[in-house]
Motif scaffolding. Structure first.
Motif, PDB file in Angstrom:
ATOM      1  N   SER A  47       3.068  -9.303  -4.145  1.00 38.60           N
ATOM      2  CA  SER A  47       3.763  -8.072  -3.793  1.00 38.60           C
ATOM      3  C   SER A  47       2.815  -6.883  -3.893  1.00 38.60           C
ATOM      4  CB  SER A  47       4.949  -7.841  -4.730  1.00 38.60           C
ATOM      5  OG  SER A  47       4.479  -7.596  -6.050  1.00 38.60           O
ATOM      6  N   VAL A  48       3.201  -5.792  -3.258  1.00 31.86           N
ATOM      7  CA  VAL A  48       2.447  -4.551  -3.373  1.00 31.86           C
ATOM      8  C   VAL A  48       2.357  -4.130  -4.834  1.00 31.86           C
ATOM      9  CG1 VAL A  48       2.522  -2.077  -2.858  1.00 31.86           C
ATOM     10  CG2 VAL A  48       2.947  -3.748  -1.032  1.00 31.86           C
ATOM     11  N   LYS A  49       3.461  -4.224  -5.550  1.00 31.35           N
ATOM     12  CA  LYS A  49       3.504  -3.807  -6.954  1.00 31.35           C
ATOM     13  C   LYS A  49       2.459  -4.544  -7.785  1.00 31.35           C
ATOM     14  CE  LYS A  49       6.690  -3.322 -10.869  1.00 31.35           C
ATOM     15  NZ  LYS A  49       8.089  -3.526 -11.347  1.00 31.35           N
ATOM     16  N   GLU A  50       2.276  -5.825  -7.526  1.00 29.14           N
ATOM     17  CA  GLU A  50       1.309  -6.627  -8.282  1.00 29.14           C
ATOM     18  C   GLU A  50      -0.125  -6.143  -8.059  1.00 29.14           C
ATOM     19  OE1 GLU A  50      -0.345 -11.213  -8.112  1.00 29.14           O
ATOM     20  OE2 GLU A  50       1.760 -10.853  -7.622  1.00 29.14           O
ATOM     21  N   LYS A 103       2.359 -11.214   1.969  1.00 28.61           N
ATOM     22  CA  LYS A 103       3.451 -11.287   2.952  1.00 28.61           C
ATOM     23  C   LYS A 103       4.534 -10.255   2.650  1.00 28.61           C
ATOM     24  CE  LYS A 103       1.728 -15.012   4.918  1.00 28.61           C
ATOM     25  NZ  LYS A 103       1.130 -14.952   6.275  1.00 28.61           N
ATOM     26  N   ASP A 104       4.311  -9.450   1.606  1.00 27.38           N
ATOM     27  CA  ASP A 104       5.350  -8.556   1.090  1.00 27.38           C
ATOM     28  C   ASP A 104       5.660  -7.379   2.005  1.00 27.38           C
ATOM     29  OD1 ASP A 104       7.106  -7.262  -0.802  1.00 27.38           O
ATOM     30  OD2 ASP A 104       5.435  -5.987  -1.399  1.00 27.38           O
ATOM     31  N   ALA A 105       4.663  -6.815   2.669  1.00 28.98           N
ATOM     32  CA  ALA A 105       4.891  -5.572   3.418  1.00 28.98           C
ATOM     33  C   ALA A 105       4.108  -5.569   4.724  1.00 28.98           C
ATOM     34  CB  ALA A 105       4.497  -4.373   2.561  1.00 28.98           C
ATOM     35  N   PRO A 106       4.474  -6.444   5.658  1.00 28.77           N
ATOM     36  CA  PRO A 106       3.714  -6.528   6.910  1.00 28.77           C
ATOM     37  C   PRO A 106       3.715  -5.205   7.672  1.00 28.77           C
ATOM     38  CG  PRO A 106       5.830  -7.660   7.108  1.00 28.77           C
ATOM     39  CD  PRO A 106       5.656  -7.324   5.667  1.00 28.77           C
ATOM     40  N   GLY A 107       2.537  -4.817   8.132  1.00 30.94           N
ATOM     41  CA  GLY A 107       2.429  -3.583   8.913  1.00 30.94           C
ATOM     42  C   GLY A 107       2.335  -2.318   8.103  1.00 30.94           C
ATOM     43  N   PHE A 136      -0.477   1.990   2.284  1.00 28.79           N
ATOM     44  CA  PHE A 136       0.005   2.737   1.121  1.00 28.79           C
ATOM     45  C   PHE A 136      -1.153   3.337   0.343  1.00 28.79           C
ATOM     46  CE2 PHE A 136      -0.536  -1.573  -0.556  1.00 28.79           C
ATOM     47  CZ  PHE A 136      -1.040  -1.391  -1.838  1.00 28.79           C
ATOM     48  N   ILE A 137      -0.800   4.310  -0.477  1.00 28.49           N
ATOM     49  CA  ILE A 137      -1.752   4.975  -1.360  1.00 28.49           C
ATOM     50  C   ILE A 137      -1.300   4.757  -2.802  1.00 28.49           C
ATOM     51  CG2 ILE A 137      -2.619   7.232  -2.123  1.00 28.49           C
ATOM     52  CD1 ILE A 137      -2.392   8.169   0.772  1.00 28.49           C
ATOM     53  N   VAL A 138      -2.236   4.387  -3.651  1.00 25.16           N
ATOM     54  CA  VAL A 138      -1.992   4.356  -5.095  1.00 25.16           C
ATOM     55  C   VAL A 138      -2.494   5.686  -5.652  1.00 25.16           C
ATOM     56  CG1 VAL A 138      -2.479   3.213  -7.286  1.00 25.16           C
ATOM     57  CG2 VAL A 138      -2.309   1.857  -5.180  1.00 25.16           C
ATOM     58  N   MET A 143      10.361   6.451  -8.365  1.00 20.86           N
ATOM     59  CA  MET A 143       8.949   6.181  -8.133  1.00 20.86           C
ATOM     60  C   MET A 143       8.332   5.339  -9.256  1.00 20.86           C
ATOM     61  SD  MET A 143       7.912   7.424  -5.247  1.00 20.86           S
ATOM     62  CE  MET A 143       6.133   7.608  -5.394  1.00 20.86           C
ATOM     63  N   GLY A 144       9.127   5.027 -10.272  1.00 16.78           N
ATOM     64  CA  GLY A 144       8.628   4.218 -11.373  1.00 16.78           C
ATOM     65  C   GLY A 144       8.149   5.065 -12.536  1.00 16.78           C
TER      66      GLY A 144
END
Length: 402
Positions: A203-206, A229-233, A236-238, A254-255
């Protein structure tokens, strides 16, 4: 009010899609389309739009849109467009990474929003306005195979309706390397290592702590990608934010921090390009270029054994080489993959080797001389000056529309 006239370079997937969008717009029209194919009867274009003459294209438009995917051809036409004092909007990160810095102070040239690089640049602007401090600019990739077979690529090219070289460059990772080199140069950030980190995650989060740790270790924002496979297309910015905003950001879903993900869940290529065209008309500013003194290039890496006398018609999307990010100052004399067109091998190259300029004979071209000029400048100035003009700065050579 009269519509603004666009001259489009190229007749492929992006050019055709953009022409359809423009025809439905209220403020732009397609005035000319430059092609090197047989000009009559090309699907998706009107015969009256098509021309094989650069002079005719430049004489009929107010903005040039370059989306040919061909570095050498794009260099010739963009050079002519800037000399004619026309602004240029591109969807061609390959061109920017190879020679874009040579043209940076010769007029307004900008990559468009729509492909990943342009979308990350637009997300960057939004993040800064909201007070975020970016640490990593990330491209999301769902699949990677450095050495796909021709049979596999021909199947997917037919299935997806795009060219064989495009689908191959997407699959072998060349395109993501080019895009992230462009982001690194244009937004003034670093790469964590040659070839990028590209962590495979669920996942993106990981991926967030991995990417943030790499940026914190370098003490610099980074450009990279993840494989998931979590966010096709998505892109993002960290980022970090001020400690006083932690509670509010948590309340706004936003966590808990300290790292936050600002994500755009799509990039819609030609459908988004019109936003950058309107930006050029209204603000006279670039969204993303390649900077004055780039730090990152994309080198040609051999996919297989290459023997003396072998000819590589085109590097990007070939079955001979793929592209990989590297730091220019650490790899003087490397061969940028964007220059590999009609290249002839002078010596044996083993699979996995980084090709050098001395390994090949290249045809003379403006792109070749431009790259040599860029590399000399980079080697003379190994670190970017803190006074370097921001990537979105407007060149004084640009003549505003209307």
């Amino acid at each position: 009010m009269p519509k603004i006239k666009l001259g489009i370079i190229g007749t492929g997937f992006i050019a055709k899609g953009l022409a359809g969008v423009v025809r439905r717009s209220s403020d732009f029209e397609v005035s000319a389309v430059l092609t090197r194919r047989e000009a009559a009867g090309l699907d998706g274009f009107h015969d009256k739009e098509l021309t094989c003459s650069i002079d005719e294209l430049l004489g009929r438009c107010e903005i040039v849109v370059e989306c040919s995917g061909d570095t050498l051809h794009a260099t010739t036409v963009i050079d002519r467009a800037l000399k004619a004092r026309l602004p240029v909007v591109t969807m061609n990160s390959e061109w920017h990474v190879t020679v874009g810095s040579y043209f940076r102070n010769k007029g307004l040239v900008t990559e468009a929003e729509g492909d990943q690089g342009g979308c990350l640049a637009a997300l960057h602007e939004e993040a800064l306005v909201m007070g975020f401090r970016p640490l990593a600019y990330i491209n999301v990739k769902g699949f990677l195979n450095h050495t796909p077979t021709r049979q596999e690529m021909e199947y997917y090219a037919g299935k997806q309706g795009i060219s064989l070289d495009q689908v191959t460059s997407f699959t072998d990772g060349t395109k993501v390397q080019i895009e992230q080199a462009h982001v690194a140069n244009g937004l003034g950030c670093a790469i964590a290592r040659t070839g990028l980190l590209g962590p495979a995650v669920e996942s993106v989060k990981e991926s967030v702590p991995i990417l943030a740790a790499a940026a914190e270790k370098l003490d610099s924002p980074i450009a990279d990608y993840i494989l998931t496979k979590d966010a096709p297309g998505a892109v993002f910015i960290v980022a970090r934010h001020d400690e006083e905003q932690v509670g509010a950001l948590n309340y706004m879903k936003m966590g808990e921090g300290p790292y936050y993900v600002i994500k755009k869940p799509y990039h819609l290529c030609h459908l988004e390009m019109i936003k950058t065209l309107r930006r050029v008309v209204s603000d006279n500013t670039a969204l993303l270029d390649n900077g004055d003194v780039p730090t990152v290039s994309v080198a040609a890496i051999a996919k297989r054994e290459l023997l003396p006398g072998s000819k590589i018609t085109r590097g990007v999307g070939s079955f001979d080489v793929r592209g990989e990010c590297l730091r220019i100052t650490e790899n003087e004399g490397h061969l940028p993959i964007g220059l590999v067109q009609h290249a002839v091998l002078k010596r044996r190259v083993a699979p996995g080797d980084v090709l050098s300029m001395d390994d090949v004979e290249l045809p003379d071209s403006l792109a070749l001389s431009a790259w040599r000029s860029i590399e000399r400048r980079v080697m003379e100035q190994s670190t970017l000056s803190p006074d370097t003009v921001p990537a979105a700065a407007l060149s004084a050579a640009f003549t505003p529309i209307r």
